[in-house]
Design an enzyme around this catalytic site. Structure first.
Site, PDB file in Angstrom:
ATOM      1  N   ASN A  10     -69.420  74.020  54.505  1.00  0.00           N
ATOM      2  CA  ASN A  10     -70.717  74.606  54.156  1.00  0.00           C
ATOM      3  C   ASN A  10     -71.040  75.659  55.222  1.00  0.00           C
ATOM      4  O   ASN A  10     -71.443  75.318  56.326  1.00  0.00           O
ATOM      5  CB  ASN A  10     -71.775  73.488  54.144  1.00  0.00           C
ATOM      6  N   TRP A  11     -70.817  76.922  54.859  1.00  0.00           N
ATOM      7  CA  TRP A  11     -71.019  77.993  55.855  1.00  0.00           C
ATOM      8  C   TRP A  11     -72.495  78.220  56.164  1.00  0.00           C
ATOM      9  O   TRP A  11     -72.833  78.888  57.118  1.00  0.00           O
ATOM     10  CB  TRP A  11     -70.426  79.310  55.344  1.00  0.00           C
ATOM     11  N   LYS A  12     -73.370  77.706  55.307  1.00  0.00           N
ATOM     12  CA  LYS A  12     -74.817  77.975  55.447  1.00  0.00           C
ATOM     13  C   LYS A  12     -75.044  79.488  55.492  1.00  0.00           C
ATOM     14  O   LYS A  12     -74.280  80.226  54.881  1.00  0.00           O
ATOM     15  CB  LYS A  12     -75.388  77.245  56.661  1.00  0.00           C
ATOM     16  N   HIS A  99     -79.072  69.935  49.358  1.00  0.00           N
ATOM     17  CA  HIS A  99     -78.863  69.832  50.813  1.00  0.00           C
ATOM     18  C   HIS A  99     -80.220  69.625  51.493  1.00  0.00           C
ATOM     19  O   HIS A  99     -81.228  70.171  51.043  1.00  0.00           O
ATOM     20  CB  HIS A  99     -78.186  71.110  51.327  1.00  0.00           C
ATOM     21  N   GLU A 101     -81.485  70.871  54.010  1.00  0.00           N
ATOM     22  CA  GLU A 101     -82.158  72.121  54.418  1.00  0.00           C
ATOM     23  C   GLU A 101     -82.864  72.756  53.222  1.00  0.00           C
ATOM     24  O   GLU A 101     -83.913  73.383  53.372  1.00  0.00           O
ATOM     25  CB  GLU A 101     -81.131  73.072  55.043  1.00  0.00           C
ATOM     26  N   GLU A 171     -75.552  62.681  54.069  1.00  0.00           N
ATOM     27  CA  GLU A 171     -75.751  63.455  55.296  1.00  0.00           C
ATOM     28  C   GLU A 171     -77.037  63.020  55.985  1.00  0.00           C
ATOM     29  O   GLU A 171     -78.127  63.491  55.631  1.00  0.00           O
ATOM     30  CB  GLU A 171     -75.857  64.954  54.957  1.00  0.00           C
ATOM     31  N   GLY A 177     -76.081  69.234  62.479  1.00  0.00           N
ATOM     32  CA  GLY A 177     -76.212  70.313  63.450  1.00  0.00           C
ATOM     33  C   GLY A 177     -76.723  69.855  64.805  1.00  0.00           C
ATOM     34  O   GLY A 177     -77.063  70.659  65.659  1.00  0.00           O
ATOM     35  N   SER A 217     -72.460  66.736  61.823  1.00  0.00           N
ATOM     36  CA  SER A 217     -71.717  66.882  63.081  1.00  0.00           C
ATOM     37  C   SER A 217     -70.310  66.291  63.014  1.00  0.00           C
ATOM     38  O   SER A 217     -69.825  65.702  63.990  1.00  0.00           O
ATOM     39  CB  SER A 217     -72.500  66.284  64.257  1.00  0.00           C
ATOM     40  N   GLY A 238     -70.442  71.496  58.296  1.00  0.00           N
ATOM     41  CA  GLY A 238     -71.227  72.689  58.557  1.00  0.00           C
ATOM     42  C   GLY A 238     -70.599  73.497  59.687  1.00  0.00           C
ATOM     43  O   GLY A 238     -69.630  74.231  59.492  1.00  0.00           O
ATOM     44  N   GLY A 239     -71.141  73.333  60.899  1.00  0.00           N
ATOM     45  CA  GLY A 239     -70.714  74.122  62.055  1.00  0.00           C
ATOM     46  C   GLY A 239     -69.203  74.248  62.218  1.00  0.00           C
ATOM     47  O   GLY A 239     -68.678  75.351  62.420  1.00  0.00           O
TER      48      GLY A 239
HETATM   49  P1  PGA Z   1     -73.030  70.110  60.496  1.00  0.00           P
HETATM   50  O1  PGA Z   1     -73.686  70.359  59.049  1.00  0.00           O
HETATM   51  O2  PGA Z   1     -71.602  69.753  60.262  1.00  0.00           O
HETATM   52  O3  PGA Z   1     -73.187  71.428  61.225  1.00  0.00           O
HETATM   53  O4  PGA Z   1     -73.806  69.021  61.130  1.00  0.00           O
HETATM   54  C1  PGA Z   1     -73.345  69.575  57.950  1.00  0.00           C
HETATM   55  C2  PGA Z   1     -74.125  70.020  56.749  1.00  0.00           C
HETATM   56  O5  PGA Z   1     -75.308  70.340  56.895  1.00  0.00           O
HETATM   57  O6  PGA Z   1     -73.593  70.086  55.625  1.00  0.00           O
END
Ligand code: PGA
Length: 254
Positions: A10-12, A99, A101, A171, A177, A217, A238-239
């Site tokens: 997930n590049w966001k 998600h 977010e 999640e 994050g 994470s 994500g990251g």
């Molecule tokens: P993260 O994000 O790996 O940076 O914690 C995961 C996500 O939000 O899908």
């Protein structure tokens, strides 16, 4: 029971065109050279990258592209929105829905998410449906009840055939994050509870086929331990999905 193993990036809201192409090319090259295991890899870039990412990955088996969101509407006067039908026309086969977010910043609620899931399914996209609790809820000890309610409210109106097409991503918000990962036991405990909840509505055979991914994470250092758990079928990353080597190492963690 062999379930599909999935690692989705997930590049966001990251990467300009050049960075996105570089990242995709690196991943494509590594997958060509190194991948031997049976893992489905999904890249979920921002919408504007879909076409270039799809062109770069071509038809490599097991490598797919997906959106990070889609509209709950079919088409029409919804400025700024992108429909599931459009995503499919760009070669996407997956879409992340709900998600945390999106739930937090864009106030997406359980009912709206049902409509998004239906849009995705109607356009032959596999929804990666996200659920997960905040730190407050975890500390209050009501995390299982909360997550089960997210699933029931958004998804339990689907018929068996549609439900069977879903991927779930657990999640915990406190792990996204933050560098703070759920322990593999915490992940397993929740994944098992999710599967049991699905079984209570759709029966054990369907519950046994649904991939449940862990997100929050997830890194090369912890992926192997988390993925070793029996109800963890992969990760939503994500990251670490923005660094090709890290992402590849996570894929190789199975
Ligand atoms: P993260 O994000 O790996 O940076 O914690 C995961 C996500 O939000 O899908």
């Amino acid at each position: 029971m062999m379930r599909k193993k999935i690692v989705a990036g997930n590049w966001k809201m990251n990467c300009n065109l050049e960075e996105g192409q570089k990242l995709t090319s690196e991943i494509v090259n590594m997958i060509r050279d190194e991948r031997s295991k049976d893992v489905t890899v999904v890249l979920n870039p921002p919408y504007v990258h879909l076409l270039s990412v799809k062109k770069l990955i071509g038809d490599i088996p097991g490598l797919s592209v997906g959106g990070q969101n889609c509209s709950d509407k079919d088409s029409g006067a919804y400025t700024g929105e992108v429909s599931a039908k459009m995503l499919a026309s760009f070669g996407a086969t997956y879409v992340i829905i709900g998600h945390s977010e999106r739930r937090e910043h864009f106030k997406e609620d359980n009912k709206e998410l049902t409509d998004k899931v239906k849009q995705a399914l109607n356009n032959d996209l596999t929804p990666i449906f996200c659920c997960g609790e905040s730190l407050d809820i975890r500390e209050a000890g009501t995390h299982e009840v909360f997550v089960k309610e997210q699933l029931s409210e958004s998804l339990f109106g689907l018929n068996d055939a549609d439900f069977a097409r879903l991927v779930i991503a657990y999640e915990p918000i406190w792990a996204i994050g933050t560098g703070k990962t759920a322990s593999s036991d915490q992940a397993q405990e929740m994944h098992a509870a999710i599967r049991e909840h699905i079984a209570s509505q759709y029966g054990q055979p369907i519950a046994n086929t649904i991939p449940i991914l862990y997100g929050g994470s997830c890194k090369p250092e912890n992926a192997e331990e988390i993925f070793s758990k029996s109800d963890v079928d992969g990760g939503l990353i994500g990251g670490a999905s923005l660094k090709s080597r890290d992402f590849m190492d996570i894929i190789q963690s199975f």
